[in-house]
Design a protein around this motif. Structure first.
Motif, PDB file in Angstrom:
ATOM      1  N   LEU A 160     -28.039  59.501  22.249  1.00  0.00           N
ATOM      2  CA  LEU A 160     -28.559  60.600  21.420  1.00  0.00           C
ATOM      3  C   LEU A 160     -27.518  61.067  20.403  1.00  0.00           C
ATOM      4  O   LEU A 160     -27.854  61.458  19.298  1.00  0.00           O
ATOM      5  N   PHE A 161     -26.252  61.010  20.807  1.00  0.00           N
ATOM      6  CA  PHE A 161     -25.204  61.551  19.950  1.00  0.00           C
ATOM      7  C   PHE A 161     -25.025  60.747  18.664  1.00  0.00           C
ATOM      8  O   PHE A 161     -24.507  61.260  17.671  1.00  0.00           O
ATOM      9  N   THR A 162     -25.497  59.513  18.653  1.00  0.00           N
ATOM     10  CA  THR A 162     -25.411  58.732  17.406  1.00  0.00           C
ATOM     11  C   THR A 162     -26.255  59.396  16.309  1.00  0.00           C
ATOM     12  O   THR A 162     -26.027  59.151  15.129  1.00  0.00           O
ATOM     13  N   ALA A 163     -27.196  60.270  16.690  1.00  0.00           N
ATOM     14  CA  ALA A 163     -28.002  60.988  15.699  1.00  0.00           C
ATOM     15  C   ALA A 163     -27.150  61.915  14.843  1.00  0.00           C
ATOM     16  O   ALA A 163     -27.501  62.227  13.710  1.00  0.00           O
ATOM     17  N   PHE A 164     -26.014  62.367  15.406  1.00  0.00           N
ATOM     18  CA  PHE A 164     -25.140  63.292  14.657  1.00  0.00           C
ATOM     19  C   PHE A 164     -24.203  62.556  13.711  1.00  0.00           C
ATOM     20  O   PHE A 164     -23.483  63.174  12.930  1.00  0.00           O
ATOM     21  N   ASP A 165     -24.184  61.233  13.791  1.00  0.00           N
ATOM     22  CA  ASP A 165     -23.257  60.435  12.975  1.00  0.00           C
ATOM     23  C   ASP A 165     -23.859  60.215  11.586  1.00  0.00           C
ATOM     24  O   ASP A 165     -24.250  59.112  11.211  1.00  0.00           O
ATOM     25  N   THR A 166     -23.954  61.317  10.808  1.00  0.00           N
ATOM     26  CA  THR A 166     -24.499  61.270   9.446  1.00  0.00           C
ATOM     27  C   THR A 166     -23.428  61.819   8.501  1.00  0.00           C
ATOM     28  O   THR A 166     -22.475  62.450   8.960  1.00  0.00           O
ATOM     29  N   PRO A 167     -23.584  61.604   7.195  1.00  0.00           N
ATOM     30  CA  PRO A 167     -22.536  62.053   6.262  1.00  0.00           C
ATOM     31  C   PRO A 167     -22.198  63.538   6.382  1.00  0.00           C
ATOM     32  O   PRO A 167     -21.055  63.926   6.220  1.00  0.00           O
ATOM     33  N   ASN A 168     -23.184  64.409   6.648  1.00  0.00           N
ATOM     34  CA  ASN A 168     -22.864  65.836   6.765  1.00  0.00           C
ATOM     35  C   ASN A 168     -22.949  66.337   8.207  1.00  0.00           C
ATOM     36  O   ASN A 168     -22.947  67.542   8.443  1.00  0.00           O
ATOM     37  N   ARG A 169     -23.035  65.428   9.146  1.00  0.00           N
ATOM     38  CA  ARG A 169     -23.064  65.729  10.588  1.00  0.00           C
ATOM     39  C   ARG A 169     -24.297  66.531  10.992  1.00  0.00           C
ATOM     40  O   ARG A 169     -24.328  67.097  12.086  1.00  0.00           O
ATOM     41  N   MET A 170     -25.335  66.585  10.135  1.00  0.00           N
ATOM     42  CA  MET A 170     -26.596  67.182  10.562  1.00  0.00           C
ATOM     43  C   MET A 170     -27.423  66.071  11.204  1.00  0.00           C
ATOM     44  O   MET A 170     -27.586  64.996  10.604  1.00  0.00           O
ATOM     45  N   PRO A 171     -27.924  66.291  12.430  1.00  0.00           N
ATOM     46  CA  PRO A 171     -28.536  65.180  13.169  1.00  0.00           C
ATOM     47  C   PRO A 171     -29.857  64.702  12.566  1.00  0.00           C
ATOM     48  O   PRO A 171     -30.611  65.495  12.017  1.00  0.00           O
ATOM     49  N   THR A 172     -30.090  63.433  12.694  1.00  0.00           N
ATOM     50  CA  THR A 172     -31.360  62.871  12.254  1.00  0.00           C
ATOM     51  C   THR A 172     -32.388  63.068  13.376  1.00  0.00           C
ATOM     52  O   THR A 172     -32.065  62.877  14.548  1.00  0.00           O
ATOM     53  N   PRO A 173     -33.612  63.508  13.047  1.00  0.00           N
ATOM     54  CA  PRO A 173     -34.566  63.893  14.109  1.00  0.00           C
ATOM     55  C   PRO A 173     -35.111  62.724  14.929  1.00  0.00           C
ATOM     56  O   PRO A 173     -35.435  62.890  16.097  1.00  0.00           O
ATOM     57  N   PHE A 174     -35.252  61.572  14.304  1.00  0.00           N
ATOM     58  CA  PHE A 174     -35.762  60.401  15.016  1.00  0.00           C
ATOM     59  C   PHE A 174     -34.789  59.259  14.797  1.00  0.00           C
ATOM     60  O   PHE A 174     -34.319  59.051  13.686  1.00  0.00           O
ATOM     61  N   LEU A 175     -34.473  58.543  15.849  1.00  0.00           N
ATOM     62  CA  LEU A 175     -33.560  57.427  15.671  1.00  0.00           C
ATOM     63  C   LEU A 175     -34.084  56.201  16.390  1.00  0.00           C
ATOM     64  O   LEU A 175     -34.647  56.296  17.474  1.00  0.00           O
ATOM     65  N   VAL A 176     -33.944  55.098  15.713  1.00  0.00           N
ATOM     66  CA  VAL A 176     -34.316  53.833  16.334  1.00  0.00           C
ATOM     67  C   VAL A 176     -33.045  53.219  16.887  1.00  0.00           C
ATOM     68  O   VAL A 176     -32.157  52.830  16.142  1.00  0.00           O
ATOM     69  N   TRP A 177     -32.950  53.192  18.179  1.00  0.00           N
ATOM     70  CA  TRP A 177     -31.728  52.735  18.835  1.00  0.00           C
ATOM     71  C   TRP A 177     -31.724  51.213  18.963  1.00  0.00           C
ATOM     72  O   TRP A 177     -32.742  50.592  19.275  1.00  0.00           O
ATOM     73  N   PRO A 205     -26.022  46.860  14.755  1.00  0.00           N
ATOM     74  CA  PRO A 205     -25.294  48.074  14.371  1.00  0.00           C
ATOM     75  C   PRO A 205     -25.909  48.780  13.161  1.00  0.00           C
ATOM     76  O   PRO A 205     -25.839  49.993  13.056  1.00  0.00           O
ATOM     77  N   ASP A 206     -26.545  48.028  12.242  1.00  0.00           N
ATOM     78  CA  ASP A 206     -27.141  48.653  11.057  1.00  0.00           C
ATOM     79  C   ASP A 206     -28.240  49.650  11.422  1.00  0.00           C
ATOM     80  O   ASP A 206     -28.492  50.603  10.697  1.00  0.00           O
ATOM     81  N   ALA A 207     -28.871  49.412  12.548  1.00  0.00           N
ATOM     82  CA  ALA A 207     -29.954  50.300  12.971  1.00  0.00           C
ATOM     83  C   ALA A 207     -29.428  51.701  13.265  1.00  0.00           C
ATOM     84  O   ALA A 207     -30.190  52.646  13.353  1.00  0.00           O
ATOM     85  N   ASN A 208     -28.125  51.844  13.435  1.00  0.00           N
ATOM     86  CA  ASN A 208     -27.571  53.147  13.776  1.00  0.00           C
ATOM     87  C   ASN A 208     -26.933  53.854  12.583  1.00  0.00           C
ATOM     88  O   ASN A 208     -26.162  54.790  12.730  1.00  0.00           O
ATOM     89  N   ASN A 209     -27.282  53.397  11.391  1.00  0.00           N
ATOM     90  CA  ASN A 209     -26.803  54.052  10.179  1.00  0.00           C
ATOM     91  C   ASN A 209     -27.810  55.144   9.820  1.00  0.00           C
ATOM     92  O   ASN A 209     -28.832  54.884   9.207  1.00  0.00           O
ATOM     93  N   HIS A 210     -27.505  56.387  10.217  1.00  0.00           N
ATOM     94  CA  HIS A 210     -28.509  57.448  10.102  1.00  0.00           C
ATOM     95  C   HIS A 210     -28.246  58.374   8.931  1.00  0.00           C
ATOM     96  O   HIS A 210     -27.108  58.569   8.524  1.00  0.00           O
ATOM     97  N   GLU A 211     -29.315  58.988   8.443  1.00  0.00           N
ATOM     98  CA  GLU A 211     -29.236  60.005   7.397  1.00  0.00           C
ATOM     99  C   GLU A 211     -29.844  61.298   7.934  1.00  0.00           C
ATOM    100  O   GLU A 211     -30.782  61.260   8.725  1.00  0.00           O
ATOM    101  N   PRO A 212     -29.350  62.464   7.471  1.00  0.00           N
ATOM    102  CA  PRO A 212     -30.041  63.707   7.829  1.00  0.00           C
ATOM    103  C   PRO A 212     -31.393  63.763   7.113  1.00  0.00           C
ATOM    104  O   PRO A 212     -31.583  63.063   6.123  1.00  0.00           O
ATOM    105  N   SER A 213     -32.306  64.570   7.610  1.00  0.00           N
ATOM    106  CA  SER A 213     -33.661  64.593   7.069  1.00  0.00           C
ATOM    107  C   SER A 213     -33.850  65.727   6.063  1.00  0.00           C
ATOM    108  O   SER A 213     -33.331  66.823   6.242  1.00  0.00           O
ATOM    109  N   GLN A 214     -34.615  65.446   5.007  1.00  0.00           N
ATOM    110  CA  GLN A 214     -34.938  66.498   4.038  1.00  0.00           C
ATOM    111  C   GLN A 214     -36.025  67.425   4.552  1.00  0.00           C
ATOM    112  O   GLN A 214     -36.253  68.493   3.996  1.00  0.00           O
ATOM    113  N   SER A 215     -36.724  67.011   5.577  1.00  0.00           N
ATOM    114  CA  SER A 215     -37.696  67.928   6.184  1.00  0.00           C
ATOM    115  C   SER A 215     -37.524  67.895   7.699  1.00  0.00           C
ATOM    116  O   SER A 215     -38.298  67.272   8.410  1.00  0.00           O
ATOM    117  N   SER A 216     -36.484  68.581   8.147  1.00  0.00           N
ATOM    118  CA  SER A 216     -36.222  68.716   9.575  1.00  0.00           C
ATOM    119  C   SER A 216     -37.003  69.895  10.116  1.00  0.00           C
ATOM    120  O   SER A 216     -37.106  70.931   9.466  1.00  0.00           O
TER     121      SER A 216
END
Ligand code: NAG
Ligand code: NAG
Length: 570
Positions: free
Chosen positions: A187-204, A209-220
């Protein structure tokens, strides 16, 4: 002697309190956006927090006997459902309570199994508990390829469930912490975004490894951002690893910075842009200037609920969460809480919504959801710990508002969502048939409105029932339970039993209990749905309402939003 005590105290102060294990298997993969300095748990001595629960009420033997009978009935209800789950859906996410078999909405990680662990313990079903822990051991949280993980739901149900079962069982089942850490690392890989805001859904993916490149969401969803704090904080306290706390604290800091600058200052809109990382805030309103919703119901609820709870979880050592609560609750009192018009002129409250249009016009709606029924319990608890008597009073009225909504249907169960008729004056309000008719239908003549009321089966005080279902939800009984523990007033136990009797009768199936389609008719139809919160929350709160108040005392535990008691520092 004094110096000795001082030294012992000092030694404790420089360690995170309550470190139960130093367990850190290391991250599942290196972070792309590591923090430069980890925010740490407050290291001081827990502050004295005022007591929440009332003094123990002296019981006659007759009262004790009646109470025991109710506990037996609740335990039996739980056991029937548990057997149904074990027989038809063992280890799976959800049982289909009518057709049998199972559903897999949460990656197949045994949502019902994990969510129910602490209820098993509280009901003293220890054989079942041990069997369930053995099954939990088989879940591989790192091995599920390609499943879309819901960060919010998995945190409150699975992570909360594991931590709570660990805390309640006295820290003896070490496997529960191993599993919690295994899950938390994913779950903590969700926080690994450029601004450390977690991504709401993650495909693990463990292999890509590319699947874990997450972005924060514009509509969280606001509730997602604000409902991670208790679980990750407790995990940091138990493991001594501050990084989980760091993850949530950065989000809460952003919410705090923004709190007074939203379009309804003090509250946050239900949908948040968490991707504005080149501005001074990491959080803001979603782009596009659309209408914003301010509510204590769906999308927002537990972000507010967690503020006073996180204050307790940090041992009262940080004013931050108290300030955030106090700032928001004044706004909710002024703009959201209203007194509904009722036959009998009950002095009760409900929580509505405010919508803010792009050009800044605010519009109040008396729209009520079952989800917002947690509000009464939240205000009552916060009123106690922050010594704010008016919050306790309004909390009681809010809890009573939901009791009224249960009483106001023929099934005895509150609908999922309805519109009430607001009084103009909270302190003086008389039932007015014409105002009700106008709220139901402002244009037609009274005869037509009456016909509509009959055909819709609207009870007095309901202007509209937007969603007639009951989904086995816990929020109303949660507040009733809290009000009982705070006041010791038998009134709440009696109202709770009315609610249980109605729910039990209308939702029962051969295998378990099911969500129902229409609480406005005498015999609602069943929907073949049973979310894990039926066992994890609803039946647990019913059971605790009749338990000895020392069982899971509110002065020792905080409940996460999925009703998992987590031990708090004292
Ligand atoms: C943020 O940065 C991006 C890319 O550098 C830019 O296009 C955007 O306008 C910036 N947004 C704000 C609000 O400054
Ligand atoms: C509400 O009613 C009370 C009692 O009649 C009155 O004193 C008070 O001024 C009223 N408040 C408002 C806002 O009208």
């Amino acid at each position: 002697m004094i110096i000795f005590i001082y030294l012992v105290r000092l030694a404790f102060q420089f360690k995170p309190y309550q470190v139960e294990f130093n367990y850190d298997p290391g991250p599942v993969r290196p972070e792309l956006y590591p923090v430069s300095k980890t925010l740490t748990l407050p290291r001081g001595w827990p502050a004295k927090i005022p007591k929440i629960q009332s003094e123990l009420v002296v019981e006659t033997p007759q009262m004790a006997h009646a109470r025991e009978g109710r506990l037996q009935e609740l335990r039996a209800t739980f056991q029937v459902t548990w057997r149904g789950y074990r027989q038809e859906a063992w280890g799976k996410d959800e049982l289909r309570p009518i057709s049998g078999g199972f559903k897999t909405p949460f990656c197949g990680w045994g949502a019902t199994l994990v969510d129910s662990l602490d209820t098993l313990w509280i009901m003293e079903l220890y054989d079942e508990f041990i069997e369930a822990v053995r099954e939990v051991q088989k879940i591989d949280f790192t091995g599920t390829e390609g499943c879309q993980i819901n960060l919010f739901e998995t945190t409150i149900r699975h992570l909360g469930g594991l931590l709570s079962a660990f805390d309640l069982s006295g820290g003896e089942y070490y496997i529960l912490i191993e599993k919690a850490v295994e899950l938390a690392e994913v779950l903590f890989t969700a926080f690994d975004t450029p601004n450390r805001m977690p991504t709401p859904f993650l495909v693990w993916s463990a292999t890509n490894p590319d699947a874990n490149n997450h972005e924060p969401s514009q509509s969280s969803v606001l509730a997602m951002l604000g409902t991670l704090s208790l679980e990750f904080t407790r995990l940091s306290q138990i493991t001594g690893n501050d990084k989980y706390f760091d993850g949530i604290q950065r989000v809460m800091n952003e919410l705090e910075k923004w709190q007074s600058q939203t379009s309804l200052p003090g509250m946050w809109p239900a949908i948040v842009d968490s991707a504005i990382f080149n501005q001074s805030f990491a959080l803001g309103s979603p782009p596009g200037g659309s209408e914003e919703l301010f509510t204590l119901g769906a999308l927002a609820d537990s972000a507010y609920e967690y503020l006073p709870k996180q204050y307790m979880m940090l041992g009262g050592q940080s004013k931050q969460y108290r300030n955030m609560y106090e700032r928001f609750v004044e706004v909710a009192k002024e703009h959201l809480f209203f007194r509904p018009m009722t036959i009998g002129n009950k002095d009760i409250l409900l929580s509505g919504t405010v919508k803010k249009t792009a050009n800044g016009v605010a519009r109040f709606s008396p729209d009520v959801e079952h989800l917002s029924c947690f509000t009464g319990g939240m205000l009552a608890i916060a009123g106690k710990i922050f010594n704010r008597p008016d919050d306790v009073t309004q909390g009681r009225k809010l809890a009573d508002g939901c009791v009224w909504a249960y009483q106001n249907t023929i099934s005895g169960i509150m609908p999922e969502a309805f519109t009430a008729v607001p009084c103009e004056n909270k302190s003086y309000c008389c039932w007015n048939e014409k105002a009700w008719y106008d709220a139901v239908d402002p244009v037609s003549d009274p005869g037509t409105v009456r016909w509509g009321i009959n055909s819709e089966r609207l009870s007095p005080g309901f202007a509209k029932v937007k969603d007639k279902r009951y989904l086995l939800r816990p929020e109303a009984i949660e507040s009733v339970f809290i009000l009982y523990r705070i006041t010791g007033d038998e009134y709440w136990r009696e109202r709770g039993w009315d609610m249980f009797t109605a729910i039990s009768a209308h939702t029962k199936t051969q295998l378990a209990h099911s969500a129902i389609d229409n609480v406005l008719v005498p015999s609602p139809g069943k929907l073949d749905e049973m979310e894990s919160f039926w066992l994890a929350e609803t039946l647990k709160y019913f059971f605790l309402l009749y338990s000895d108040p020392c069982v899971v005392s509110l002065d020792e535990y905080v409940f996460n939003t999925e009703a998992h008691p987590l031990k708090r520092p004292s």
